[in-house]
Design a protein around this motif. Structure first.
Motif, short mmCIF file in Angstrom:
data_model
loop_
_atom_site.label_atom_id
_atom_site.label_comp_id
_atom_site.label_asym_id
_atom_site.label_seq_id
_atom_site.Cartn_x
_atom_site.Cartn_y
_atom_site.Cartn_z
N ASP A 77 0.86 -1.19 0.00
CA ASP A 77 0.00 0.00 0.00
C ASP A 77 0.90 1.24 0.00
OD1 ASP A 77 -3.27 0.19 0.88
OD2 ASP A 77 -2.11 2.06 0.98
N LEU A 82 -2.12 3.19 7.19
CA LEU A 82 -2.84 1.93 7.02
C LEU A 82 -1.90 0.74 7.17
CD1 LEU A 82 -5.23 2.88 4.06
CD2 LEU A 82 -5.64 3.04 6.52
N ASP A 99 3.91 2.79 -4.38
CA ASP A 99 2.87 3.47 -5.14
C ASP A 99 2.56 2.66 -6.41
OD1 ASP A 99 1.28 5.16 -6.60
OD2 ASP A 99 2.72 6.81 -6.69
#
Ligand SMILES: C[S@@+](CC[C@H](N)C(=O)[O-])C[C@H]1O[C@@H](n2cnc3c(N)ncnc32)[C@H](O)[C@@H]1O
Length: 236
Positions: A77, A82, A99
């Motif tokens: 992620d 997160l 990314d």
């Protein structure tokens, strides 16, 4: 940066995350169970290595591990806040910050995955990037590996998601997180990491994904689940 998060807080955020995601992805549990059952059928059992791209707080990874405890799972992620929640809750999972809009993520993820999953993630990327993304997924899948894409796939292309004026469950979840002092440094790290990144809100029909994946070298595409403009599609 390594930050110690309280187990109770992490458990609450992840539980609220799932409730929030169920709002956006109707029949989420059934969709995932159908996808994992299809994977078992194709591989004749549990996959050895799974990559969850845009895996967020790792709740999908947790479901994968509940079903296949010996599977090695990687959660990739772009969002450090997160990923920190995923890492705190699931220390056995490898987390990778990358990314999906870049060319570097396949190298960071590594290769030879039996299964790559992307739930409610692909629509973050603009159309051109999604085309490249399918080709990149092929680089990280082992031959015969499976890709599961679960996302909004309306019958006709939709330009944008309706705006909700900031009172939607997504905004509410992030507002709740921001009230927790333990998250302050992670949230500033997040703001820096996500600067310039926006959600493209690119929602394409199943046929667009099928054709795009075919051009990227995938063969078979099977719709495993369909409900109210959402679909889960398996690509081989
Ligand atoms: C709606 S959430 C879904 C998360 C998770 N798949 C789930 O179903 O619970 C979208 C996820 O994609 C991630 N994401 C968005 N753009 C990304 C990008 N360019 N690279 C990597 N991850 C991205 C977000 O950080 C977020 O975790």
């Amino acid at each position: 940066m390594s930050i110690r998060l309280a187990a109770g807080d992490v458990a609450r955020w992840r539980c609220d995350w799932e409730a929030m995601m169920r709002h956006y992805q109707p029949d989420r549990d059934d969709l995932l169970a159908t996808g994992l059952a299809a994977v078992e059928q194709v591989h004749g059992g549990a996959p050895r290595r799974v990559l969850d791209v845009g895996g967020g707080v790792g709740t999908t990874a947790e479901s994968v591990l509940q079903r296949w405890p010996d599977t090695r799972v990687t959660v990739l992620d772009v969002d450090p806040a997160l990923l920190a929640s995923a890492a705190a809750a699931l220390p056995q999972v490898r987390t990778v910050r990358a990314d999906l809009g870049s060319t570097r993520w396949p190298a960071l993820a590594g290769g030879s995955y039996d299964l790559v999953m992307a739930l409610m993630t692909v629509h973050y990327l603009p159309q051109d990037r999604v085309r490249e993304w399918y080709a990149q997924v092929r680089q990280v899948l082992r031959p015969g590996g499976l890709l599961l894409v679960g996302d909004v796939m309306p019958d006709t292309p939709v330009a944008e998601r309706p705006q909700s004026g900031g009172t939607d469950p997504w905004t509410a979840w992030w507002t709740g997180l921001a009230h927790d002092p333990a998250m302050a440094s992670l949230l500033s790290e997040r703001a820096a990491a996500l600067a310039g990144l926006t959600c493209a809100d690119f929602f394409a029909p199943v046929d667009w994904h099928r054709e795009t994946a075919r051009r990227a070298g995938f063969g078979e595409a099977t719709v495993l689940h369909r409900r109210t403009g959402h679909a889960l599609v398996a690509f081989r």
